[in-house]
Scaffold this active site. Structure first.
Site, PDB file in Angstrom:
ATOM      1  N   ASP A 136      45.160  45.180  29.194  1.00  0.00           N
ATOM      2  CA  ASP A 136      44.573  43.954  29.749  1.00  0.00           C
ATOM      3  C   ASP A 136      45.485  42.786  29.398  1.00  0.00           C
ATOM      4  O   ASP A 136      46.531  42.973  28.774  1.00  0.00           O
ATOM      5  CB  ASP A 136      43.137  43.743  29.241  1.00  0.00           C
ATOM      6  N   HIS A 211      44.985  41.282  35.456  1.00  0.00           N
ATOM      7  CA  HIS A 211      44.780  41.690  34.056  1.00  0.00           C
ATOM      8  C   HIS A 211      46.045  42.295  33.452  1.00  0.00           C
ATOM      9  O   HIS A 211      45.977  43.235  32.667  1.00  0.00           O
ATOM     10  CB  HIS A 211      43.608  42.692  33.957  1.00  0.00           C
ATOM     11  N   GLU A 275      39.120  41.509  39.569  1.00  0.00           N
ATOM     12  CA  GLU A 275      39.469  40.126  39.206  1.00  0.00           C
ATOM     13  C   GLU A 275      40.975  39.861  39.310  1.00  0.00           C
ATOM     14  O   GLU A 275      41.614  39.537  38.317  1.00  0.00           O
ATOM     15  CB  GLU A 275      38.980  39.852  37.774  1.00  0.00           C
TER      16      GLU A 275
HETATM   17  C1  ACM Z   1      34.960  43.949  34.938  1.00  0.00           C
HETATM   18  O1  ACM Z   1      33.975  43.724  34.220  1.00  0.00           O
HETATM   19  N1  ACM Z   1      35.860  42.996  35.158  1.00  0.00           N
HETATM   20  C2  ACM Z   1      35.186  45.244  35.549  1.00  0.00           C
END
Ligand code: ACM
Length: 474
Positions: A136, A211, A275
Site C-alpha cells: 500500500d 495505493h 481508490e
Molecule cells: C478498500 O477498503 N479500499 C478496499
C-alpha cells in the site's frame, strides 16, 4: 443447543443422542475416514456409547470434522474410567466456498509469528482463505529480487501520523517513530505452507494501480512525476500518486507478479483496483498520449487497460484475477472475481454483471470499524459494527435471482490496520467478531443472538489458548 456443546461456528445439523461415550483419550480413540458417499465438503460426526466416528468426503472436510470434534471433546466430563463425551450426530457442510479474512500488513507491518496465529484462528473457525494485503502507500511488505528497493526503501517510513485523519485535514503531527518491515520469500513460503496444512489458501494482494506510493518512493520512474522524489506515505487516506501507464511500468509490474506467483500457489491473485484517482493521468502527457492511442474517452479508463496488461501474467500461469468492486467499472475481464466492499449493493451490481463475487461490505464486515461507544473504545477508523451486527449479517442480499445468488461464492471480513499498530490491537478488533462472522460464512443455523453468546462464552478460552487478544464481551 446445550451450553455444554459449545461449537463455533455451529454445525448446520446437530442432534443430541442418548448417553455418552467413555474413553481415556477421545481425541486419539475416534475413528476417522474419508468416504465416497459424502460430498467433497461434507462431514459427519457420530458419537454413540460405542465410540466416535468422523467421516468426510475429502481430506479437507475431515479437517473440519476434526475442528468440530475437538470442540465437542471440550464438553467431555471426567468420570471414573476416563472422560465422557456426549452422544451426538452432526451432519455438516459449509454454505460458501470462500470464507475469508483479509489482513492488512501494509499500513502496519505484523510479525510472521502473529500471522501464523491468525491462521490458527482462521482454522479454528473453519474458514479457508487468508487474503494478505501486502502493499500500500504506507509500506511494501514482500521481497522482490528483481527490485530490491521495494523493500529497502518501500518497506519503511520515518514516522507515522498521530490520531485520527479527517477529510479536510492538511496539518498532521507525527509520532517520530520509524516503522516498517517486510516478509522474505522464505517467510511467505512458511506462511503459505502453514496455512495449506490447515486447508487454508493464502491469496496475496498487490494493490494497483493506485495505493502504490511506497513503490513509487522506491522507484520514482513508476510515478507520473518521476523528477520528484516521494517518500513512503506517512498519513492515511488516498494518495493521488498512482502508477504511470508507460510500457516500462507495465513490464515492472509483470516482473513483480511473476515473483509473487512463484511464492503463492493460490489459484486466485488479488490486484486491488480500489481508490485509484485519475487526477495525475489527466495532466500527464504520457497518460494523455496513451489515452488517445487507445481511443479512450476518459483518463479513468486507463485503469482497466493497465490492469488487463499486467493481469495477462496471471492468465498465462492459469491464475484468476481478483479485484475490489471498482474493477467492475473499469471494463475488467468477465472472469475476474469481485470483492464487494463499498456496499452490499456493489455486490449486487457485480453479480448482475456476471462476476463471481465475494461479499465483503464495509457496513457489515469491516473490522477496523468501532465495535462499541467511541468514547470508551480505542481509536478506530469510524463506523459502528458491534458483535451483534456481525451475527445478523446476511451474506446474500435480498432480491437476487437464483442464478445471481449462485455467483456469490462467499464472504470475507477485513482488518485494515491504519489504527492498529500491533498484534494486540489487531486481536482486539478481530475477535470475537470473527466468531460471529464465521457463523454466517459457514451458514450456521440462526437461533438467537443470546444462543450465540451462550456458545461464545466458553469459546473465548479457545481463542485465548491460541495466544490471541480479543475484546471481552459487554
Ligand atoms: C478498500 O477498503 N479500499 C478496499
Amino acid at each position: 443447543m446445550s451450553e455444554q456443546i459449545a461449537i463455533v461456528p455451529a454445525p448446520r445439523e446437530l442432534v443430541a443422542g442418548d448417553g455418552q461415550w467413555v474413553s481415556t483419550d477421545p481425541a486419539a480413540d475416534a475413528v476417522r475416514t474419508v468416504v465416497e458417499n459424502l460430498g467433497e465438503t461434507e462431514y459427519r460426526i457420530d458419537v454413540t456409547p460405542d465410540g466416535a466416528r468422523l467421516s468426510a468426503g475429502s481430506e479437507e472436510s475431515l479437517r473440519y470434522a476434526e475442528q468440530t470434534y475437538r470442540q465437542l471433546v471440550d464438553a467431555a466430563t471426567p468420570v471414573e474410567d476416563g472422560v465422557a463425551v456426549p452422544a451426538v450426530h452432526i451432519a455438516d457442510a459449509p454454505r460458501f466456498g470462500w470464507r475469508g479474512v483479509m489482513l492488512d500488513v501494509a499500513r502496519h507491518f505484523l510479525p510472521k509469528e502473529f500471522v501464523l496465529r491468525v491462521i490458527d484462528a482462521i482454522a479454528l473457525h473453519r474458514l479457508n482463505v487468508l487474503h494478505l494485503h501486502l502493499t500500500d502507500d504506507q509500506g511494501w511488505r514482500v521481497q522482490i529480487d528483481a527490485f530490491p528497493k521495494l523493500t529497502e526503501v518501500g518497506a519503511w517510513r520515518p514516522e507515522t501520523m498521530v490520531g485520527k485523519m479527517s477529510h479536510d485535514q492538511t496539518e498532521f503531527s507525527y509520532d517520530g517513530k520509524r516503522h516498517g518491515g517486510f516478509y522474505t520469500k522464505d517467510d511467505l513460503r512458511e506462511i503459505v505452507a502453514y496455512a495449506a496444512d490447515r486447508g487454508i489458501t493464502v491469496v496475496p494482494e498487490i494493490d494497483l494501480p493506485g495505493h502504490m506510493q511506497a513503490a513509487i518512493a522506491a522507484y520514482p520512474e513508476l510515478g507520473n512525476n518521476p523528477d520528484s522524489q516521494l517518500g513512503v506515505r506517512q498519513i492515511w487516506g488516498i494518495s493521488d500518486d498512482v502508477l504511470n501507464v508507460n510500457d516500462e511500468t507495465v513490464e515492472f509490474v509483470r516482473t513483480v507478479l511473476r515473483e509473487v506467483l512463484e511464492i503463492f500457489p493460490s489459484p486466485y491473485i488479488h490486484l486491488g483496483g480500489d481508490e485509484c484517482p485519475d487526477v495525475q493521468w489527466r495532466t500527464s502527457e504520457v497518460a494523455q498520449a496513451r489515452q488517445a492511442e487507445l481511443g479512450l474517452t476518459d483518463a479513468g479508463q486507463l485503469q482497466g487497460w493497465f490492469t488487463e496488461q499486467v493481469a495477462a501474467v496471471l492468465t498465462e500461469d492459469g491464475r484468476r484475477l481478483v479485484g475490489w468492486d471498482e474493477m467492475v467499472e473499469t471494463d475488467c475481464p468477465k472472469d475476474a472475481v469481485i470483492m464487494a466492499w463499498r456496499s452490499a449493493q456493489r455486490g449486487e451490481i457485480a453479480v448482475k454483471a456476471g462476476h463471481e463475487t465475494v461479499m465483503a461490505p464495509c457496513e457489515s464486515v469491516y473490522f477496523d470499524y468501532y465495535q462499541g461507544d467511541p468514547a470508551t473504545e480505542p481509536l478506530a477508523i469510524g463506523g459502528n459494527i458491534p458483535l451483534e451486527k456481525v451475527y445478523d449479517f446476511e451474506v446474500i442480499p435480498a432480491g437476487l435471482s437464483a442464478e445471481e445468488e449462485a455467483r456469490i461464492v462467499g464472504t470475507q471480513c477485513q482488518i485494515w490496520t491504519e489504527y492498529m499498530e500491533d498484534p494486540e490491537r489487531v486481536g482486539y478488533m478481530l475477535l470475537p467478531r470473527l466468531s460471529a462472522f464465521a457463523e454466517r460464512a459457514w451458514g450456521s443455523p440462526k437461533a438467537s443472538y443470546d444462543e450465540f453468546l451462550t456458545r461464545l462464552r466458553p469459546h473465548l478460552a479457545r481463542i485465548e489458548a491460541l495466544g490471541l487478544n480479543y475484546r471481552p464481551l459487554d
